[in-house]
Structures are given as structure tokens and as C-alpha cells.
Write a protein that holds these residues in place. Structure first.
Motif, PDB file in Angstrom:
ATOM      1  N   LEU A   9       0.842  -1.206   0.000  1.00 48.93           N
ATOM      2  CA  LEU A   9       0.000   0.000   0.000  1.00 48.93           C
ATOM      3  C   LEU A   9       0.876   1.255   0.000  1.00 48.93           C
ATOM      4  CD1 LEU A   9      -2.553  -1.224   2.691  1.00 48.93           C
ATOM      5  CD2 LEU A   9      -2.844  -1.290   0.203  1.00 48.93           C
ATOM      6  N   ALA A  11      -0.420   4.564  -1.120  1.00 49.46           N
ATOM      7  CA  ALA A  11      -1.317   5.636  -1.580  1.00 49.46           C
ATOM      8  C   ALA A  11      -1.399   6.795  -0.592  1.00 49.46           C
ATOM      9  CB  ALA A  11      -2.714   5.066  -1.838  1.00 49.46           C
ATOM     10  N   VAL A  53      -0.221  -0.393  -4.599  1.00 51.77           N
ATOM     11  CA  VAL A  53      -1.427   0.429  -4.685  1.00 51.77           C
ATOM     12  C   VAL A  53      -1.022   1.885  -4.504  1.00 51.77           C
ATOM     13  CG1 VAL A  53      -3.749   0.825  -3.791  1.00 51.77           C
ATOM     14  CG2 VAL A  53      -2.774  -1.473  -3.707  1.00 51.77           C
ATOM     15  N   SER A  54      -1.340   2.689  -5.509  1.00 51.63           N
ATOM     16  CA  SER A  54      -0.891   4.083  -5.541  1.00 51.63           C
ATOM     17  C   SER A  54      -2.067   5.049  -5.523  1.00 51.63           C
ATOM     18  CB  SER A  54      -0.076   4.302  -6.819  1.00 51.63           C
ATOM     19  OG  SER A  54       0.212   5.660  -7.011  1.00 51.63           O
ATOM     20  N   SER A  55      -1.788   6.269  -5.084  1.00 55.31           N
ATOM     21  CA  SER A  55      -2.766   7.349  -5.250  1.00 55.31           C
ATOM     22  C   SER A  55      -2.489   7.999  -6.606  1.00 55.31           C
ATOM     23  CB  SER A  55      -2.580   8.391  -4.144  1.00 55.31           C
ATOM     24  OG  SER A  55      -1.271   8.935  -4.234  1.00 55.31           O
ATOM     25  N   GLY A  77      -5.470   3.288  -5.987  1.00 54.52           N
ATOM     26  CA  GLY A  77      -6.189   3.044  -4.741  1.00 54.52           C
ATOM     27  C   GLY A  77      -7.351   4.004  -4.545  1.00 54.52           C
ATOM     28  N   ARG A  81      -7.340   3.696   3.425  1.00 45.69           N
ATOM     29  CA  ARG A  81      -6.611   2.432   3.395  1.00 45.69           C
ATOM     30  C   ARG A  81      -7.553   1.293   2.992  1.00 45.69           C
ATOM     31  NH1 ARG A  81      -2.374   0.036   6.353  1.00 45.69           N
ATOM     32  NH2 ARG A  81      -2.560  -2.217   6.230  1.00 45.69           N
ATOM     33  N   GLU A  83     -10.361   1.358   1.297  1.00 44.59           N
ATOM     34  CA  GLU A  83     -10.718   1.410  -0.131  1.00 44.59           C
ATOM     35  C   GLU A  83      -9.563   0.941  -1.008  1.00 44.59           C
ATOM     36  OE1 GLU A  83     -12.434   5.090  -1.640  1.00 44.59           O
ATOM     37  OE2 GLU A  83     -13.298   5.441   0.335  1.00 44.59           O
ATOM     38  N   SER A  84      -8.339   1.311  -0.614  1.00 50.90           N
ATOM     39  CA  SER A  84      -7.165   0.911  -1.400  1.00 50.90           C
ATOM     40  C   SER A  84      -6.983  -0.600  -1.394  1.00 50.90           C
ATOM     41  CB  SER A  84      -5.909   1.608  -0.862  1.00 50.90           C
ATOM     42  OG  SER A  84      -5.965   2.986  -1.141  1.00 50.90           O
ATOM     43  N   CYS A  87      -9.525  -2.022  -3.719  1.00 57.30           N
ATOM     44  CA  CYS A  87      -9.113  -1.809  -5.121  1.00 57.30           C
ATOM     45  C   CYS A  87      -8.153  -2.909  -5.579  1.00 57.30           C
ATOM     46  CB  CYS A  87      -8.435  -0.445  -5.292  1.00 57.30           C
ATOM     47  SG  CYS A  87      -9.560   0.958  -5.153  1.00 57.30           S
TER      48      CYS A  87
END
Length: 223
Positions: A9, A11, A53-55, A77, A81, A83-84, A87
Motif C-alpha cells: 500500500l 497511496a 497500490v498508488s494514489s 487506490g 486504506r 478502499e485501497s 481496489c
């Protein structure tokens, strides 16, 4: 063959880390912090594929950094957290089989050892889940003005490992019922179906980097 997917993670917006750049792109020994866990996952024999997972704001920088690691998939994402994580699980929906293992890790825990990663995956293969913990459960009792050490309470770290089907059902349920605010995977799983995660001893060097001062603490733990 049952595959094991690493989900990192990355994001977060790094608001509390006092630097000009997002902490994930802050260099330690000439290398961006985010590359440490990515490379640990890529080099570990237990991990078959790695997703990050990126923003939207981190995406182009991550793409640039990962040009030499083409096998890493970048997934966009969400706003939290929770939601990411969902995703990433949706991205894997037509790829992962029910009993595949999903290893969810915070990019900000940059210095996880390969040994701990291996132990967690092997624990999950045996027990169906795994998460690392550290004992530093100290509380300050205002009333009696003293530090209270509670042996029953521990800090849970990441990576946290679960079977794909169980994770996907959990996050689908949370999403459908608009249940938000889960801070990590163990909490989501417990709230969804009272799932108790199997825990093993974690590492002091696997500290989550939130502030710049955390880097100094980790350097001492590693040395």
C-alpha cells in the motif's frame, strides 16, 4: 499451483513526514524508501507477484521508479486504506483463485526483513492467516500517575496474510454495507466475521515510518 500475491500500500499523502517530498520517495542510503519493501517482496521466493497500490498523486513518480521492476503492477487506490485494499482485491478478481494468499503490507514499513516475510507466508499456509506483533503495550494511567504494562495488548504490524476468497468477501461486505474506518486488515476481518488472525513475533525494525525521527529509531534497530 496456489500463488501468493504481495500487495504493497503506497497511496498515502505523507502529511506528517517533515520533508519536501512524500516519505515514500525520501532517499535513505541513496534509495527511495518505497523501493526497500518492493525489492524485499520481489526477491522473496514465497511471493509470486507484487502489486503496489498508488494514489493519483503518487502514480507518475512510482511508474518512473519502477521502470526497472516491470513485473510490479501499479493499481490505483481509493481515499482510505480500506478502499485501497479493496481496489487491489478487485484488480485480482479474475486472476487470483480462492485459496491464493494475499500479503498486505504498508510501504511505510520499509525495512521488513525477508525472513519475517517468509515466516508470515509459511504461517498463513499452515493456519490460514498471519500477522506480526510487537510487545510494547505501555499505557499511562492518568488517575494513578503511572505507566501500566498490559501483557494482553500488543501492536500489530504488517504484512498481514489471508486467503483471497475470505478477504474479498470481507471487503465486498464492508463496501456494500458502507462500513468504513477500518485501520487495517486484521480489524476488517474481525469486524466482518469475528475472524481471529494467527499472530507471530514481528520486528522492531519493521516500524511504520510516520515522522522523520522514526528513521533514526529504525537505523538503531537495524544496526
Amino acid at each position: 499451483i496456489l500463488k501468493t500475491y504481495g500487495v504493497i500500500l503506497a497511496a498515502g499523502d505523507s502529511t506528517r513526514f517533515d520533508a519536501e517530498v512524500n516519505k515514500l520517495f525520501y532517499k535513505v542510503n541513496g534509495k527511495e524508501l518505497v523501493l526497500y519493501p518492493v525489492e524485499t517482496f520481489l526477491e522473496n521466493n514465497e511471493i509470486d507477484e507484487v502489486l503496489i497500490v498508488s494514489s493519483k498523486s503518487n502514480n507518475s513518480e512510482l511508474e518512473k521508479l519502477l521502470t526497472k521492476h516491470q513485473s510490479v503492477s501499479i493499481v490505483l487506490g481509493g481515499d482510505s486504506r480500506q478502499e485501497s485494499e479493496y481496489c487491489a482485491l478487485q484488480h485480482l478478481q479474475n486472476i487470483a483463485t480462492d485459496n491464493c494468499l494475499i500479503v498486505i503490507h504498508d510501504a511505510a514499513r520499509s525495512f521488513i526483513s525477508s525472513e519475517l516475510l517468509t515466516n508470515l507466508v509459511n504461517t498463513a499456509k499452515k493456519y490460514g492467516s498471519a500477522a506480526p506483533y510487537v510487545d510494547n503495550s505501555k499505557f499511562y494511567d492518568i488517575k494513578n500517575n503511572e505507566i501500566v504494562i498490559n501483557k494482553k495488548i500488543v501492536d500489530i504490524q504488517t504484512p498481514q496474510v489471508y486467503k483471497y476468497k475470505e478477504l474479498f468477501e470481507c471487503y465486498s461486505f464492508l463496501s456494500k454495507n458502507k462500513i468504513t474506518g477500518m485501520v487495517d486488515t486484521t480489524e476488517s476481518m474481525f469486524n466482518f466475521n469475528k475472524f481471529e488472525t494467527h499472530v507471530i513475533k514481528g520486528e522492531d525494525s519493521n516500524l511504520k515510518i510516520t515522522y522523520k525521527s522514526d528513521l533514526e529509531i529504525i537505523k538503531k534497530a537495524i544496526i
